[in-house]
Design an enzyme around this catalytic site. Structure first.
Site, mmCIF file in Angstrom:
data_model
loop_
_atom_site.group_PDB
_atom_site.id
_atom_site.type_symbol
_atom_site.label_atom_id
_atom_site.label_comp_id
_atom_site.label_asym_id
_atom_site.label_seq_id
_atom_site.Cartn_x
_atom_site.Cartn_y
_atom_site.Cartn_z
ATOM 1 N N THR A 189 -10.207 -32.203 24.575
ATOM 2 C CA THR A 189 -11.170 -32.822 23.246
ATOM 3 C C THR A 189 -11.248 -33.990 24.631
ATOM 4 O O THR A 189 -12.356 -34.589 23.825
ATOM 5 C CB THR A 189 -9.432 -33.190 22.565
ATOM 6 O OG1 THR A 189 -8.873 -34.179 22.528
ATOM 7 C CG2 THR A 189 -9.544 -31.973 21.741
ATOM 8 N N MET B 139 -14.195 -35.766 20.377
ATOM 9 C CA MET B 139 -14.037 -35.780 19.159
ATOM 10 C C MET B 139 -12.703 -34.599 19.288
ATOM 11 O O MET B 139 -13.060 -33.293 18.501
ATOM 12 C CB MET B 139 -15.103 -34.332 19.099
ATOM 13 C CG MET B 139 -17.012 -35.095 19.068
ATOM 14 S SD MET B 139 -17.209 -35.811 17.641
ATOM 15 C CE MET B 139 -17.013 -37.381 17.524
ATOM 16 N N HIS B 140 -11.777 -34.748 18.964
ATOM 17 C CA HIS B 140 -10.951 -34.821 18.874
ATOM 18 C C HIS B 140 -10.397 -34.126 17.557
ATOM 19 O O HIS B 140 -9.895 -32.746 17.651
ATOM 20 C CB HIS B 140 -9.285 -35.134 18.736
ATOM 21 C CG HIS B 140 -9.111 -36.534 19.912
ATOM 22 N ND1 HIS B 140 -9.045 -36.673 21.194
ATOM 23 C CD2 HIS B 140 -9.800 -37.527 20.045
ATOM 24 C CE1 HIS B 140 -9.243 -37.430 21.715
ATOM 25 N NE2 HIS B 140 -9.153 -39.195 21.446
ATOM 26 N N ASP B 141 -10.842 -34.483 16.586
ATOM 27 C CA ASP B 141 -10.564 -33.293 15.147
ATOM 28 C C ASP B 141 -11.218 -32.678 15.298
ATOM 29 O O ASP B 141 -11.113 -31.423 14.950
ATOM 30 C CB ASP B 141 -9.991 -34.478 13.885
ATOM 31 C CG ASP B 141 -9.076 -35.266 14.221
ATOM 32 O OD1 ASP B 141 -8.337 -35.128 15.702
ATOM 33 O OD2 ASP B 141 -8.508 -36.232 13.648
#
Ligand SMILES: [Ca+2]
Length: 378
Positions: free
Chosen positions: A242, A288-290
């Site tokens: 991520t 943009m982890h999630d």
């Protein structure tokens, strides 16, 4: 990957300021899609439906949670059965109304939202308002939500949905794992009925809130431990990938330019976040982890997975919440203390993968999926 916060501030939780990570996210011309441009366009817009995956989205919105929720709601490949906010990036008193707001903005007020845990299982709550703003949405003020949470709490709602649909429900968790661990503690027999856990969390290459731990696992290490010991199939989308999937200024402008409520809200939140985490050098970017975690459900090829046995450190003085990944045997524990009676063996465990870990990502493919879905008219 070296610990990225060593010479900068904790604000880098979401922002990698420079270097290889940024380079990795720049558009590439070498990654030709495996299908035609028309097919790709149709796919990006969600026009190739199959039987939707049924998910419960456990979340702590959270600026990247907001984009993840929007992406899930605008993807026909996913059916969101419920949203269960938890304390994390900001306290539950914000994540709960934020979840309601985001569903309202997306025009999906029918999806049940159930309040989750206000505090971790045994630890004091640590938040990340320095990244997400005091209200969790970058400080952007949206109207008070008209829709209300359901009467059931998150634990009861998750248990009921899973038990009514055994083997059908994937729980996607993009915040601390307190809610899910509570379900497993209250109802241990439910584990075989859960299809899988897909988690944003952890890292095998260094953390972001400490050198050892990623934020979600750090906030509630005991909860993460319970989840990884559950026997439920796990996919872990952590910082290893991520941190290399980065939203840039040009992509924020794409969101801002589209005239629909979802894209406008996403643009405002990301603009405010970029202003908050202004770097001292190079371009501001937001990891943009999630959203990447959600995208991995829609198009598994946005990440590359590898089998690991992952265990969570809970006793370390400096390392709580660290995810330790073994890809082969032996699985060695730390040496026991010398007690004078050292006749026992040095502790090891059987190598048995409990997790698929995302070890590589495809930023170009991710953004070709994300941006059209958020910017298209409702
Ligand atoms: Ca989150």
């Amino acid at each position: 990957m070296p610990f990225p916060q060593a010479k900068t501030s904790r604000r880098d939780f979401l922002a990698a300021s420079a270097g290889a990570a940024v380079t990795a996210a720049l558009p590439s011309t070498s990654s030709a899609p495996p299908f035609s441009a028309a097919a790709e366009s149709a796919f990006a817009l969600g026009a190739l439906p199959s039987k939707p995956q049924r998910i419960i989205l456990d979340t702590d919105p959270g600026v990247d949670d907001a984009l993840a929720i929007f992406l899930a709601l605008r993807s026909p490949e996913l059916h969101v059965e419920a949203v269960t906010p938890v304390s994390g990036n900001v306290p539950l008193s914000f994540t709960l109304p934020n979840a309601l707001r985001l569903l309202e903005i997306a025009g999906r007020p029918e999806i049940p939202v159930a309040a989750g845990a206000a505090v971790p299982l045994v630890r004091r709550l640590v938040t990340a308002a320095y990244v997400h703003g005091n209200n969790g949405l970058g400080g952007v003020e949206f109207p008070e939500p008209k829709i209300k949470p359901v009467a059931e709490n998150a634990t009861d709602l998750m248990r009921r949905i899973v038990r009514e649909n055994p083997g059908e429900i994937t729980i996607v968790a993009v915040g601390p794992l307190t809610n899910i661990a509570t379900v497993l503690k209250v109802d241990p027999a439910i584990a075989p009925m859960i299809k899988s856990f897909v988690l944003m969390g952890g890292a095998l290459s260094g953390g972001n809130i400490t050198p050892a731990a990623e934020f979600n696992f750090y906030v509630d290490p005991e909860a993460a431990r319970i989840v990884f010991d559950s026997g439920v199939p796990i996919t872990m989308v952590g910082l290893d990938v991520t941190n290399k999937v980065l939203l840039h200024e040009s992509q924020v402008r794409v969101l801002e330019a589209a005239q629909n409520p979802v894209s406008q809200a996403a643009g405002k939140i990301m603009r405010a976040t970029m202003n908050r985490i202004k770097p001292t050098n190079d371009e501001t970017v937001v990891a943009m982890h999630d959203p990447l975690t959600i995208a991995s459900l829609i198009d598994p090829s946005v990440v590359t997975l590898k089998d690991y046995y992952v265990q969570i450190e809970t006793t370390g003085e400096m390392t709580a919440g660290m995810s330790v990944g073994y890809y082969r045997s032996p699985v060695r524990r730390s040496p026991p203390m010398d007690t004078g009676d050292n006749s026992g063996p040095i502790p090891t465990e059987e190598f048995k993968p409990n997790c698929k870990v995302a070890v590589a990502g495809d930023p170009d493919k991710f953004f070709r999926l994300l941006l059209p879905r958020l910017t298209q008219p409702a």
